[in-house]
Motif scaffolding. Structure first.
Motif, PDB file in Angstrom:
ATOM      1  N   LEU A 115      63.907  62.294  92.986  1.00  0.00           N
ATOM      2  CA  LEU A 115      62.724  63.013  92.511  1.00  0.00           C
ATOM      3  C   LEU A 115      61.824  62.139  91.642  1.00  0.00           C
ATOM      4  CD1 LEU A 115      64.524  66.364  91.651  1.00  0.00           C
ATOM      5  CD2 LEU A 115      62.810  66.068  93.445  1.00  0.00           C
ATOM      6  N   THR A 116      62.406  61.141  90.995  1.00  0.00           N
ATOM      7  CA  THR A 116      61.600  60.249  90.143  1.00  0.00           C
ATOM      8  C   THR A 116      61.074  59.036  90.904  1.00  0.00           C
ATOM      9  OG1 THR A 116      63.600  59.059  89.437  1.00  0.00           O
ATOM     10  CG2 THR A 116      62.855  60.885  88.050  1.00  0.00           C
ATOM     11  N   ARG A 117      61.497  58.871  92.134  1.00  0.00           N
ATOM     12  CA  ARG A 117      61.161  57.650  92.876  1.00  0.00           C
ATOM     13  C   ARG A 117      60.019  57.855  93.865  1.00  0.00           C
ATOM     14  NH1 ARG A 117      63.775  52.797  93.928  1.00  0.00           N
ATOM     15  NH2 ARG A 117      63.407  51.892  95.992  1.00  0.00           N
ATOM     16  N   HIS A 118      59.858  59.078  94.347  1.00  0.00           N
ATOM     17  CA  HIS A 118      58.923  59.316  95.449  1.00  0.00           C
ATOM     18  C   HIS A 118      57.673  60.054  94.966  1.00  0.00           C
ATOM     19  CE1 HIS A 118      61.613  57.845  98.609  1.00  0.00           C
ATOM     20  NE2 HIS A 118      62.589  58.358  97.876  1.00  0.00           N
ATOM     21  N   ALA A 119      56.571  59.772  95.631  1.00  0.00           N
ATOM     22  CA  ALA A 119      55.251  60.200  95.179  1.00  0.00           C
ATOM     23  C   ALA A 119      55.093  61.710  94.989  1.00  0.00           C
ATOM     24  CB  ALA A 119      54.187  59.678  96.147  1.00  0.00           C
ATOM     25  N   PRO A 120      55.574  62.565  95.890  1.00  0.00           N
ATOM     26  CA  PRO A 120      55.272  63.994  95.728  1.00  0.00           C
ATOM     27  C   PRO A 120      55.805  64.589  94.426  1.00  0.00           C
ATOM     28  CG  PRO A 120      56.131  63.545  97.924  1.00  0.00           C
ATOM     29  CD  PRO A 120      56.341  62.309  97.124  1.00  0.00           C
ATOM     30  N   THR A 121      56.878  64.044  93.893  1.00  0.00           N
ATOM     31  CA  THR A 121      57.498  64.623  92.695  1.00  0.00           C
ATOM     32  C   THR A 121      57.517  63.653  91.518  1.00  0.00           C
ATOM     33  OG1 THR A 121      59.654  63.919  93.560  1.00  0.00           O
ATOM     34  CG2 THR A 121      58.979  66.189  94.003  1.00  0.00           C
ATOM     35  N   TRP A 161      55.296  64.589  87.993  1.00  0.00           N
ATOM     36  CA  TRP A 161      55.815  65.632  87.103  1.00  0.00           C
ATOM     37  C   TRP A 161      57.343  65.657  87.138  1.00  0.00           C
ATOM     38  CZ3 TRP A 161      52.485  67.739  83.839  1.00  0.00           C
ATOM     39  CH2 TRP A 161      51.125  67.697  84.167  1.00  0.00           C
ATOM     40  N   TRP A 162      57.936  64.477  87.183  1.00  0.00           N
ATOM     41  CA  TRP A 162      59.383  64.427  87.377  1.00  0.00           C
ATOM     42  C   TRP A 162      60.188  65.092  86.264  1.00  0.00           C
ATOM     43  CZ3 TRP A 162      62.797  62.431  83.986  1.00  0.00           C
ATOM     44  CH2 TRP A 162      62.383  61.436  83.098  1.00  0.00           C
ATOM     45  N   PRO A 163      59.733  65.160  84.995  1.00  0.00           N
ATOM     46  CA  PRO A 163      60.560  65.872  84.011  1.00  0.00           C
ATOM     47  C   PRO A 163      60.845  67.323  84.397  1.00  0.00           C
ATOM     48  CG  PRO A 163      58.969  64.503  82.862  1.00  0.00           C
ATOM     49  CD  PRO A 163      58.599  64.466  84.322  1.00  0.00           C
ATOM     50  N   VAL A 164      59.857  67.987  85.010  1.00  0.00           N
ATOM     51  CA  VAL A 164      60.073  69.373  85.441  1.00  0.00           C
ATOM     52  C   VAL A 164      61.063  69.417  86.599  1.00  0.00           C
ATOM     53  CG1 VAL A 164      58.980  71.442  86.372  1.00  0.00           C
ATOM     54  CG2 VAL A 164      57.777  70.047  84.671  1.00  0.00           C
ATOM     55  N   TRP A 165      60.832  68.557  87.599  1.00  0.00           N
ATOM     56  CA  TRP A 165      61.743  68.522  88.748  1.00  0.00           C
ATOM     57  C   TRP A 165      63.150  68.112  88.309  1.00  0.00           C
ATOM     58  CZ3 TRP A 165      59.610  70.649  92.887  1.00  0.00           C
ATOM     59  CH2 TRP A 165      58.228  70.554  93.078  1.00  0.00           C
ATOM     60  N   TRP A 199      68.954  69.263  87.125  1.00  0.00           N
ATOM     61  CA  TRP A 199      70.092  69.335  86.197  1.00  0.00           C
ATOM     62  C   TRP A 199      70.617  70.767  86.122  1.00  0.00           C
ATOM     63  CZ3 TRP A 199      72.671  65.958  82.696  1.00  0.00           C
ATOM     64  CH2 TRP A 199      73.521  66.609  81.798  1.00  0.00           C
ATOM     65  N   THR A 200      69.707  71.723  85.943  1.00  0.00           N
ATOM     66  CA  THR A 200      70.113  73.121  85.785  1.00  0.00           C
ATOM     67  C   THR A 200      70.730  73.663  87.068  1.00  0.00           C
ATOM     68  OG1 THR A 200      68.231  73.338  84.275  1.00  0.00           O
ATOM     69  CG2 THR A 200      69.357  75.356  84.926  1.00  0.00           C
ATOM     70  N   GLY A 239      65.348  77.070  93.589  1.00  0.00           N
ATOM     71  CA  GLY A 239      64.255  76.945  94.547  1.00  0.00           C
ATOM     72  C   GLY A 239      63.370  75.751  94.256  1.00  0.00           C
ATOM     73  N   LEU A 240      63.092  75.506  92.977  1.00  0.00           N
ATOM     74  CA  LEU A 240      62.266  74.360  92.600  1.00  0.00           C
ATOM     75  C   LEU A 240      62.952  73.051  92.978  1.00  0.00           C
ATOM     76  CD1 LEU A 240      59.587  73.687  91.179  1.00  0.00           C
ATOM     77  CD2 LEU A 240      60.866  73.565  89.023  1.00  0.00           C
ATOM     78  N   THR A 241      64.250  72.993  92.761  1.00  0.00           N
ATOM     79  CA  THR A 241      64.997  71.784  93.126  1.00  0.00           C
ATOM     80  C   THR A 241      64.961  71.550  94.631  1.00  0.00           C
ATOM     81  OG1 THR A 241      66.474  72.119  91.242  1.00  0.00           O
ATOM     82  CG2 THR A 241      67.233  70.635  92.972  1.00  0.00           C
ATOM     83  N   LEU A 242      65.215  72.598  95.398  1.00  0.00           N
ATOM     84  CA  LEU A 242      65.204  72.457  96.854  1.00  0.00           C
ATOM     85  C   LEU A 242      63.814  72.078  97.362  1.00  0.00           C
ATOM     86  CD1 LEU A 242      67.449  75.496  97.863  1.00  0.00           C
ATOM     87  CD2 LEU A 242      68.084  73.077  97.798  1.00  0.00           C
ATOM     88  N   LEU A 243      62.780  72.667  96.763  1.00  0.00           N
ATOM     89  CA  LEU A 243      61.417  72.324  97.155  1.00  0.00           C
ATOM     90  C   LEU A 243      61.129  70.850  96.869  1.00  0.00           C
ATOM     91  CD1 LEU A 243      58.553  73.027  98.095  1.00  0.00           C
ATOM     92  CD2 LEU A 243      58.057  73.763  95.735  1.00  0.00           C
ATOM     93  N   GLY A 244      61.523  70.400  95.684  1.00  0.00           N
ATOM     94  CA  GLY A 244      61.300  68.998  95.339  1.00  0.00           C
ATOM     95  C   GLY A 244      62.003  68.051  96.289  1.00  0.00           C
TER      96      GLY A 244
END
Length: 511
Positions: free
Chosen positions: A94-100, A103-107, A112-113, A479-484
Motif C-alpha cells: 500500500l505504501t509502494r504503489h501509486a493508487p494508495t 494517503w498511505w497512513p489511512v490505508w 493493521w486493524t 473493506g478499505l483494506t481490500l479496496l486498497g
C-alpha cells in the motif's frame, strides 16, 4: 539489517505498552516503527519484516503462556506472528504503489486493524490478545471506547502511529495532513474525557457480591483439589449469609461465583449439588455458579448457571470461546491425544451462542467466561439485547503466577468503559473486582485469598455508540483494506501490461 533491527526493537517496545510494564505512551512509537520498517519495500520483504516484528512482540507479550506449556507458547506466538507478517506485506504494498501511496497512513491503519480483526476470530476462535485498544486503560484515549468501540480505538491508534511515521519519513515536508489528523485525535480524546459517555438514568440499583474462594495446594491447578475449591465458595457464601443475618452486611440481590467454582457437573454429582443448594439457601438470593456440565460422553459445557433459592437452577450462559488445545482438541481424530498436556483434555468443550441476557429477578445480566471478555461478539450481543449489568466469571489459576492475570483484568476494565456499564468479575483466586462504568476499580481483593466483595451498582440500560458501531467500523476497515489492495493489484497489472507492450520495441532496436 537496519530495517530488521528496527522491526525487532519496535515489536519489543510494543510489548512494554501492556502489563506488566504498562507504558502506553510507547505505543505510537512502537507502531510507528512498524510502519517505518515496512514502508516502501516489496511485499515479500514486508512480509519478512512483519514476521520479525510480530515474533518479537508476541513471544514477549504472551510469555505467560509458558505456564501451560512451552510448545503452546511457541506455537501460539508463531501463529499470531503470521498475521503481523501479512500486515507487513499489505502495508508494504500500500505504501509502494501509486493508487494508495499518497494517503498511505489511512490505508496502513486499515490494514493493521484488519489484521487484528481477522486474528481475533480465526483460526478456530482466534486470539484477540495484543489488540492496540487493550493498552489504553488509565489513558486519555480510554473515554473514546464507548463512542467508537475497541476496533475503532485500534484504528485511531494505528492511524496516529502511521502519521507519526509519515512525519519522520518525509522529514515533516507534508506535515499539514499528519498534524491535522493528530490534532483531531487529541481533540477527540480530550472532548471524550471532558464530556464522557453517559448511559442515562439507571433503571434501578442492585447490591451484588462476588466470591473469590481461592484454590488450594500450589494455587495454579483447579483440579489439584477441585472439591475443596467448591467447598471454599460454599463456605464463603455461608459466611456472607451469616454477616447479612447479623446486620453486618446488606443482603445482596445476586452473588457471583467464578468459572470452575465446580469442576464437576453439579446436576450429576451429589456432593457438589448439595453444597451449592446449601450456599444458595443460606444467602437466600440467586447465585451465578460457574460449572463444568456434561454434554454427552464426549463433550462438556463451561457454564454460568443462575441458581435460585426457590426454583433451583435456571437460565444458563455457555462460554462462547473455548480455548483450542486447552479446552478442546481440534482435529482430535488425527492427533495423539495422549501426548503431553493433550492427555488432560479427555472431552471437548462445546461453544455456546446465547445472545439474550440472563434474567436474575429485575437484573438483566450479560455474562462472559474467562477469555470471552477479550472478544467483541458475546458481550456485545447481550448488551444489544438489553443487558444492564456485566459479569465476568474467570479462573486464572493456571496463570496465577504470571502477568496474564493483570492483562485480562485490564481488558475487563476496558469492557466496562466500552459498554458504559458496571461490571462484576469473580475469579477463583485472582483477580476479582467490581468495576464502575468509567473503569474505576471500586472493590478488589488480593490474589490467592478467600474473600467476598460487595457493592451497590446501577443497572444501566441502553447500548453505547461504540457497541452499536463496532460491526460497521469492522466492515469499514476490512473493506478499505481490500479496496486498497485491489487498487494495488490493478495498478501492478497495468504496469506489467505496459512493460510487455514496450518490450518488443526494445527488442527490435539496434544494439
Amino acid at each position: 539489517m537496519l530495517r530488521l533491527a528496527l522491526a525487532v526493537v519496535s515489536g519489543l517496545v510494543l510489548s512494554l505498552t501492556f502489563e506488566p510494564v504498562a507504558w502506553p505512551v510507547l505505543l505510537p512509537v512502537a507502531v510507528a516503527g512498524f510502519f517505518a520498517t515496512v514502508h516502501g519495500v516489496r511485499a515479500r520483504r514486508g512480509l519478512a519484516l512483519g514476521l520479525a516484528f510480530g515474533a518479537a512482540f508476541y513471544l514477549t507479550h504472551i510469555w505467560w503462556m509458558r505456564a501451560v506449556a512451552v510448545p503452546a507458547w511457541i506455537g501460539l506466538s508463531a501463529l499470531e506472528t503470521l498475521f503481523y507478517g501479512l500486515a507487513g506485506a499489505a502495508v508494504a504494498a500500500l505504501t509502494r504503489h501509486a493508487p494508495t501511496r499518497r494517503w498511505w497512513p489511512v490505508w496502513g491503519a486499515a490494514a493493521w486493524t484488519t489484521a487484528e480483526v481477522v486474528r481475533s476470530g480465526w483460526p478456530f476462535s482466534g486470539m484477540p490478545w495484543g489488540r492496540l485498544a487493550f493498552a489504553v486503560v488509565d489513558t486519555p484515549v480510554a473515554p473514546l471506547l464507548p463512542w467508537v468501540g475497541m476496533v475503532g480505538v485500534s484504528f485511531l491508534l494505528a492511524l496516529a502511529s502511521a502519521c507519526v511515521a509519515h512525519l519522520v519519513l518525509t522529514r515533516a515536508r507534508s506535515w499539514r495532513a499528519d498534524t491535522a489528523v493528530l490534532l483531531g485525535l487529541v481533540a477527540g480524546a480530550t472532548l471524550a474525557g471532558l464530556a464522557p459517555y453517559d448511559a442515562g438514568d439507571p433503571s434501578g440499583t442492585a447490591t451484588v457480591a462476588a466470591v473469590q474462594g481461592d484454590v488450594p495446594g500450589p494455587g495454579n491447578d483447579v483440579l489439584f483439589d477441585h472439591r475443596q475449591v467448591t467447598r471454599n465458595h460454599v463456605e464463603e457464601t455461608v459466611r456472607l449469609a451469616d454477616a447479612v443475618a447479623a446486620g453486618e452486611q446488606p443482603r445482596p440481590d445476586l452473588v457471583v461465583w467464578p468459572e470452575n467454582s465446580t469442576a464437576v457437573d453439579p446436576f450429576l454429582d451429589a456432593e457438589t449439588n448439595q453444597g451449592i443448594e446449601r450456599a444458595v439457601a443460606a444467602i437466600g438470593v440467586p447465585v451465578l455458579v460457574g460449572a463444568i456440565v456434561d454434554d454427552g460422553p464426549e463433550h462438556v459445557l463451561n457454564q454460568g448457571i443462575v441458581w435460585d433459592p426457590v426454583t433451583g437452577p435456571g437460565e444458563r450462559y455457555t462460554k462462547w470461546h473455548p480455548v483450542p488445545y486447552g479446552e478442546y482438541i481440534p482435529f482430535r481424530q488425527y492427533l495423539d491425544v495422549n501426548f503431553g498436556e493433550l492427555a488432560r483434555i479427555r472431552r471437548d468443550m462445546r461453544a455456546g451462542d446465547r445472545t439474550e441476557p440472563l434474567e436474575v429477578g429485575p437484573i438483566r445480566l450479560a455474562d462472559a467466561i474467562c477469555f470471552d471478555v477479550a472478544y467483541d461478539d458475546g458481550l456485545h450481543a447481550q448488551v444489544r439485547e438489553g443487558a444492564e449489568l456485566l459479569t465476568v466469571q474467570t479462573s486464572n489459576a493456571t496463570f496465577i503466577f504470571t502477568d496474564q492475570v493483570d492483562q485480562q483484568f485490564a481488558i475487563t476494565r476496558l469492557r466496562a468503559i466500552e459498554a458504559g456499564k458496571w461490571l462484576v468479575v469473580a475469579s477463583t483466586n485472582g483477580r476479582s473486582g467490581i468495576i464502575a462504568p468509567d473503569g474505576r476499580v471500586v472493590e478488589t481483593v488480593d490474589r490467592r485469598t478467600t474473600a467476598t466483595m460487595l457493592a451497590e451498582v446501577e443497572l444501566l440500560p441502553g447500548v453505547s455508540p461504540g457497541i452499536h458501531l463496532t460491526p460497521w467500523v469492522t466492515r469499514g476497515v476490512v473493506g478499505l483494506t481490500l479496496l486498497g489492495l485491489l487498487l494495488v493489484l490493478i495498478a501492478s497489472g497495468a504496469v506489467t501490461r505496459r512493460s510487455r507492450t514496450v518490450a518488443p520495441e526494445y527488442a527490435d532496436a539496434p544494439s
